[in-house]
Scaffold this motif. Structure first.
Motif, PDB file in Angstrom:
ATOM      1  N   PHE A 347      37.644   7.344  -3.438  1.00 38.92           N
ATOM      2  CA  PHE A 347      36.455   6.569  -3.802  1.00 38.92           C
ATOM      3  C   PHE A 347      36.186   5.462  -2.778  1.00 38.92           C
ATOM      4  O   PHE A 347      35.062   5.317  -2.269  1.00 38.92           O
ATOM      5  CB  PHE A 347      36.662   5.978  -5.199  1.00 38.92           C
ATOM      6  N   VAL A 348      37.215   4.671  -2.453  1.00 39.85           N
ATOM      7  CA  VAL A 348      37.060   3.554  -1.517  1.00 39.85           C
ATOM      8  C   VAL A 348      36.708   4.060  -0.123  1.00 39.85           C
ATOM      9  O   VAL A 348      35.851   3.491   0.563  1.00 39.85           O
ATOM     10  CB  VAL A 348      38.341   2.697  -1.490  1.00 39.85           C
ATOM     11  N   ALA A 349      37.349   5.154   0.311  1.00 43.42           N
ATOM     12  CA  ALA A 349      37.054   5.722   1.625  1.00 43.42           C
ATOM     13  C   ALA A 349      35.595   6.150   1.713  1.00 43.42           C
ATOM     14  O   ALA A 349      34.927   5.951   2.739  1.00 43.42           O
ATOM     15  CB  ALA A 349      37.971   6.904   1.906  1.00 43.42           C
ATOM     16  N   ARG A 350      35.066   6.695   0.650  1.00 49.09           N
ATOM     17  CA  ARG A 350      33.673   7.151   0.632  1.00 49.09           C
ATOM     18  C   ARG A 350      32.703   5.972   0.636  1.00 49.09           C
ATOM     19  O   ARG A 350      31.709   5.965   1.364  1.00 49.09           O
ATOM     20  CB  ARG A 350      33.435   8.003  -0.619  1.00 49.09           C
ATOM     21  N   VAL A 351      33.023   4.944  -0.166  1.00 49.14           N
ATOM     22  CA  VAL A 351      32.156   3.779  -0.254  1.00 49.14           C
ATOM     23  C   VAL A 351      32.060   3.064   1.093  1.00 49.14           C
ATOM     24  O   VAL A 351      30.987   2.606   1.502  1.00 49.14           O
ATOM     25  CB  VAL A 351      32.652   2.819  -1.353  1.00 49.14           C
ATOM     26  N   TYR A 352      33.185   2.964   1.796  1.00 52.03           N
ATOM     27  CA  TYR A 352      33.216   2.248   3.071  1.00 52.03           C
ATOM     28  C   TYR A 352      33.102   3.174   4.284  1.00 52.03           C
ATOM     29  O   TYR A 352      33.317   2.749   5.420  1.00 52.03           O
ATOM     30  CB  TYR A 352      34.505   1.413   3.169  1.00 52.03           C
ATOM     31  N   ASN A 353      32.782   4.445   4.044  1.00 54.98           N
ATOM     32  CA  ASN A 353      32.578   5.424   5.115  1.00 54.98           C
ATOM     33  C   ASN A 353      33.770   5.523   6.076  1.00 54.98           C
ATOM     34  O   ASN A 353      33.612   5.532   7.300  1.00 54.98           O
ATOM     35  CB  ASN A 353      31.306   5.094   5.915  1.00 54.98           C
ATOM     36  N   VAL A 354      34.965   5.577   5.492  1.00 55.21           N
ATOM     37  CA  VAL A 354      36.189   5.752   6.292  1.00 55.21           C
ATOM     38  C   VAL A 354      36.608   7.217   6.188  1.00 55.21           C
ATOM     39  O   VAL A 354      36.921   7.695   5.095  1.00 55.21           O
ATOM     40  CB  VAL A 354      37.322   4.842   5.778  1.00 55.21           C
ATOM     41  N   PRO A 355      36.619   7.960   7.303  1.00 54.09           N
ATOM     42  CA  PRO A 355      36.974   9.371   7.233  1.00 54.09           C
ATOM     43  C   PRO A 355      38.473   9.565   6.979  1.00 54.09           C
ATOM     44  O   PRO A 355      39.308   8.841   7.518  1.00 54.09           O
ATOM     45  CB  PRO A 355      36.585   9.901   8.619  1.00 54.09           C
ATOM     46  N   LEU A 356      38.795  10.526   6.132  1.00 53.02           N
ATOM     47  CA  LEU A 356      40.191  10.878   5.847  1.00 53.02           C
ATOM     48  C   LEU A 356      40.404  12.354   6.158  1.00 53.02           C
ATOM     49  O   LEU A 356      39.518  13.178   5.921  1.00 53.02           O
ATOM     50  CB  LEU A 356      40.529  10.613   4.370  1.00 53.02           C
ATOM     51  N   GLY A 357      41.597  12.669   6.688  1.00 50.15           N
ATOM     52  CA  GLY A 357      41.925  14.050   7.015  1.00 50.15           C
ATOM     53  C   GLY A 357      43.146  14.528   6.261  1.00 50.15           C
ATOM     54  O   GLY A 357      43.643  13.857   5.346  1.00 50.15           O
ATOM     55  N   ILE A 358      43.662  15.687   6.647  1.00 46.21           N
ATOM     56  CA  ILE A 358      44.820  16.288   5.967  1.00 46.21           C
ATOM     57  C   ILE A 358      46.022  15.357   5.986  1.00 46.21           C
ATOM     58  O   ILE A 358      46.729  15.215   4.972  1.00 46.21           O
ATOM     59  CB  ILE A 358      45.190  17.636   6.627  1.00 46.21           C
ATOM     60  N   SER A 359      46.268  14.726   7.117  1.00 45.48           N
ATOM     61  CA  SER A 359      47.443  13.842   7.208  1.00 45.48           C
ATOM     62  C   SER A 359      47.326  12.686   6.223  1.00 45.48           C
ATOM     63  O   SER A 359      48.326  12.274   5.610  1.00 45.48           O
ATOM     64  CB  SER A 359      47.602  13.307   8.637  1.00 45.48           C
ATOM     65  N   GLU A 360      46.119  12.133   6.070  1.00 41.50           N
ATOM     66  CA  GLU A 360      45.908  11.042   5.102  1.00 41.50           C
ATOM     67  C   GLU A 360      46.081  11.537   3.670  1.00 41.50           C
ATOM     68  O   GLU A 360      46.610  10.813   2.816  1.00 41.50           O
ATOM     69  CB  GLU A 360      44.516  10.427   5.264  1.00 41.50           C
ATOM     70  N   TYR A 361      45.654  12.765   3.402  1.00 41.13           N
ATOM     71  CA  TYR A 361      45.814  13.328   2.055  1.00 41.13           C
ATOM     72  C   TYR A 361      47.298  13.490   1.710  1.00 41.13           C
ATOM     73  O   TYR A 361      47.726  13.183   0.586  1.00 41.13           O
ATOM     74  CB  TYR A 361      45.099  14.676   1.940  1.00 41.13           C
ATOM     75  N   ILE A 362      48.067  13.967   2.683  1.00 41.52           N
ATOM     76  CA  ILE A 362      49.518  14.108   2.459  1.00 41.52           C
ATOM     77  C   ILE A 362      50.148  12.734   2.248  1.00 41.52           C
ATOM     78  O   ILE A 362      51.023  12.555   1.389  1.00 41.52           O
ATOM     79  CB  ILE A 362      50.171  14.832   3.652  1.00 41.52           C
ATOM     80  N   LEU A 363      49.673  11.754   3.027  1.00 48.76           N
ATOM     81  CA  LEU A 363      50.203  10.392   2.897  1.00 48.76           C
ATOM     82  C   LEU A 363      49.911   9.826   1.504  1.00 48.76           C
ATOM     83  O   LEU A 363      50.762   9.133   0.917  1.00 48.76           O
ATOM     84  CB  LEU A 363      49.583   9.496   3.972  1.00 48.76           C
ATOM     85  N   ILE A 364      48.734  10.113   0.956  1.00 49.41           N
ATOM     86  CA  ILE A 364      48.383   9.652  -0.390  1.00 49.41           C
ATOM     87  C   ILE A 364      49.413  10.148  -1.405  1.00 49.41           C
ATOM     88  O   ILE A 364      49.903   9.380  -2.248  1.00 49.41           O
ATOM     89  CB  ILE A 364      46.971  10.137  -0.788  1.00 49.41           C
ATOM     90  N   ILE A 365      49.759  11.433  -1.322  1.00 46.76           N
ATOM     91  CA  ILE A 365      50.704  12.022  -2.276  1.00 46.76           C
ATOM     92  C   ILE A 365      52.091  11.419  -2.123  1.00 46.76           C
ATOM     93  O   ILE A 365      52.725  11.015  -3.107  1.00 46.76           O
ATOM     94  CB  ILE A 365      50.748  13.549  -2.102  1.00 46.76           C
ATOM     95  N   LEU A 366      52.571  11.319  -0.872  1.00 49.06           N
ATOM     96  CA  LEU A 366      53.927  10.812  -0.638  1.00 49.06           C
ATOM     97  C   LEU A 366      54.051   9.334  -1.034  1.00 49.06           C
ATOM     98  O   LEU A 366      55.018   8.947  -1.694  1.00 49.06           O
ATOM     99  CB  LEU A 366      54.300  10.992   0.838  1.00 49.06           C
ATOM    100  N   VAL A 367      53.058   8.537  -0.627  1.00 47.41           N
ATOM    101  CA  VAL A 367      53.118   7.104  -0.963  1.00 47.41           C
ATOM    102  C   VAL A 367      52.988   6.890  -2.470  1.00 47.41           C
ATOM    103  O   VAL A 367      53.649   6.011  -3.036  1.00 47.41           O
ATOM    104  CB  VAL A 367      52.015   6.330  -0.200  1.00 47.41           C
ATOM    105  N   SER A 368      52.183   7.704  -3.134  1.00 46.98           N
ATOM    106  CA  SER A 368      52.052   7.600  -4.597  1.00 46.98           C
ATOM    107  C   SER A 368      53.391   7.857  -5.279  1.00 46.98           C
ATOM    108  O   SER A 368      53.767   7.136  -6.223  1.00 46.98           O
ATOM    109  CB  SER A 368      51.006   8.591  -5.104  1.00 46.98           C
ATOM    110  N   MET A 369      54.112   8.867  -4.824  1.00 43.41           N
ATOM    111  CA  MET A 369      55.422   9.181  -5.405  1.00 43.41           C
ATOM    112  C   MET A 369      56.400   8.034  -5.223  1.00 43.41           C
ATOM    113  O   MET A 369      57.072   7.603  -6.171  1.00 43.41           O
ATOM    114  CB  MET A 369      55.983  10.455  -4.768  1.00 43.41           C
ATOM    115  N   ILE A 370      56.472   7.522  -3.995  1.00 47.81           N
ATOM    116  CA  ILE A 370      57.447   6.468  -3.698  1.00 47.81           C
ATOM    117  C   ILE A 370      57.086   5.169  -4.408  1.00 47.81           C
ATOM    118  O   ILE A 370      57.944   4.516  -5.017  1.00 47.81           O
ATOM    119  CB  ILE A 370      57.531   6.240  -2.175  1.00 47.81           C
TER     120      ILE A 370
END
Length: 454
Positions: A347-370
């Protein structure tokens, strides 16, 4: 004196409608209890009545103080139980385990399940957010009340988790330090008991007796659940109303879709294929936990109810339930630490027009777990976990302020998923350890807990 009289008169005049409605609803719920209507149905009816009443109060601007007061009384009574239950049940659970190796195995299984399910929750939240694109078309200023939460350092997290004064931690309702202290006491009892069982016998007898007393106290409080559910959901609906949802409806819908998918796919799949239990029967039996978590928005407050559900309705051994449930109330963050940070990040990335890729998606999952484990025991875990994820991605923290208006609305669903995840993990661990009474679970058409509630 006249000022006090005028204030009381004004308060009564603005509050009398909600008070009258509450008296009628409580009377209906009491009548249903006298008629021995199923406990789960009564909770569901209370939830519906509370939602309708709250929307009515909000629409016509009636004061709902009396409703929130009833809810606060219920929550305080449940909080009263938590620390004594954690102490006595964890010590009793560990002291009944003959081998420390067995305890280590249960601990590894439990924490691994918490991490894995939170990772799956983050993945589902990510996929749903990408599909819904909740940030599209949002043109909204950051609320002036927004203040970014400070991220505790790793060393501070460790220090906060460890008990320094067990009595002080109990007085301040710090569950994790109390839990760790109780684990040490339980382990010490196992070791001393292996050498001098006669010395430890009186302590074990006292702990077992006190556990029985606390279970009885819990039954008294749990009987009040339908009334508490009505008051809590009624006060919530009266405070926010439907209009709060409209500007950020896509975020709310995306969050609840993700939570529901995690509920059905992850929890339903684990119950069906790992525990080999009928998922419909499981969720029916787990319903009191879901309802109380949804309305109180606190896994901590839900703990006494969850313990009763796990042991009495799901037929998991008290030894497993007493270890997994207290741990899960602070460390199992499927909703707050998995689904929510992923959706807010997209949501925040879309609102502020920050592009996210596969590496960022993987980072979201890993950081959420930790981060879900790292913020155990920290107030506001959803905000902290989300702040950690946004920081890891380099996204502006001000974006978190955009969703403040709906935080309470989505927090009900997040907490219900957190608490249900603990219930599922208790069943899975118990099944793997041979401490799940499958026959009793399958033949219970009228649950033992329901008999106790009647």
């Amino acid at each position: 004196m006249s000022t006090l009289k005028n204030n009381l008169l004004t308060a009564f005049q603005t509050n009398w409608v909600s008070l009258l409605v509450s008296v009628v609803v409580i009377g209906i719920l009491y009548f249903l209890a006298r008629k021995r209507v199923n406990f789960g149905y009564r909770v569901l009816i209370a939830l519906g009545l509370g939602l309708v009443a709250g929307i009515f109060f909000n629409k016509f601007k009636f004061d709902a103080t009396s409703v929130s007061t009833i809810g606060t009384i219920y929550v305080n009574l449940v909080k009263m139980l938590v620390i004594p239950l954690v102490v006595v049940l964890v010590i009793n659970s560990i002291s009944s385990i003959s081998s420390l190796g067995h305890l280590r195995k249960i601990g590894v299984k439990t924490i691994s399940l918490f991490l894995i399910t939170t990772g799956i929750a983050a993945l589902i939240g990510l996929l749903v957010a990408l599909a819904f694109d909740p940030g599209s078309g949002i043109q909204q200023e950051v609320p002036k009340t927004f203040k970014p939460r400070d991220i505790p350092t790793f060393s501070q997290v460790i220090i906060d988790l460890l008990p320094s004064n067990p009595v002080g931690d109990m007085a301040n309702a710090k569950v994790v330090p109390v839990l760790i202290f109780s684990i040490f006491v339980g382990i010490a009892m196992v070791q001393v008991g292996s050498k001098k069982p006669e010395i430890i016998a009186p302590v074990k007898q006292f702990i077992e007796s006190f556990a029985q007393v606390m279970h009885q106290v819990a039954k008294y409080i749990i009987r009040l659940t339908p009334y508490g559910v009505y008051a809590l959901i009624g006060a919530m609906a009266a405070k926010y109303g439907l209009e709060t949802l409209l500007p950020l409806m896509k975020v709310v819908v995306a969050t609840y879709v993700a939570l529901l998918l995690h509920f059905v796919i992850t929890f339903g799949g684990m119950v069906t294929f790992i525990a080999k239990v009928n998922p419909f029967k499981f969720f029916r039996k787990a319903y009191p936990t879901i309802a109380v978590a949804f309305t109180t928005r606190s896994s901590y407050v839900t703990l006494p109810v969850n313990l009763e559900v796990i042991t009495k309705r799901l037929r998991v051994s008290p030894r497993i339930a007493s270890f997994v449930a207290p741990l899960g109330s602070t460390m199992n963050m499927n909703g707050c630490g998995g689904v929510w940070p992923a959706i807010v990040a997209i949501f925040v990335a879309r609102v502020y027009n920050v592009p996210l890729g596969i590496s960022e998606y993987i980072l979201i999952i890993l950081v959420s777990m930790i981060s879900s484990i790292g913020v155990a025991g920290v107030p506001g875990p959803a905000s902290i976990s989300t702040t950690v994820v946004l920081t890891a991605l380099g996204l502006p923290l001000e974006g978190l302020g955009l969703v403040l208006a709906i935080d309470a609305i989505v927090d009900m669903g997040r907490t219900a998923v957190n608490a249900t995840g603990t219930t599922v993990c208790s069943l899975i661990v118990a099944n793997s350890e041979g401490e799940f009474d499958r026959d009793a679970f399958n033949r219970d058409e009228e649950d033992q807990m329901e008999l106790n509630m009647a």
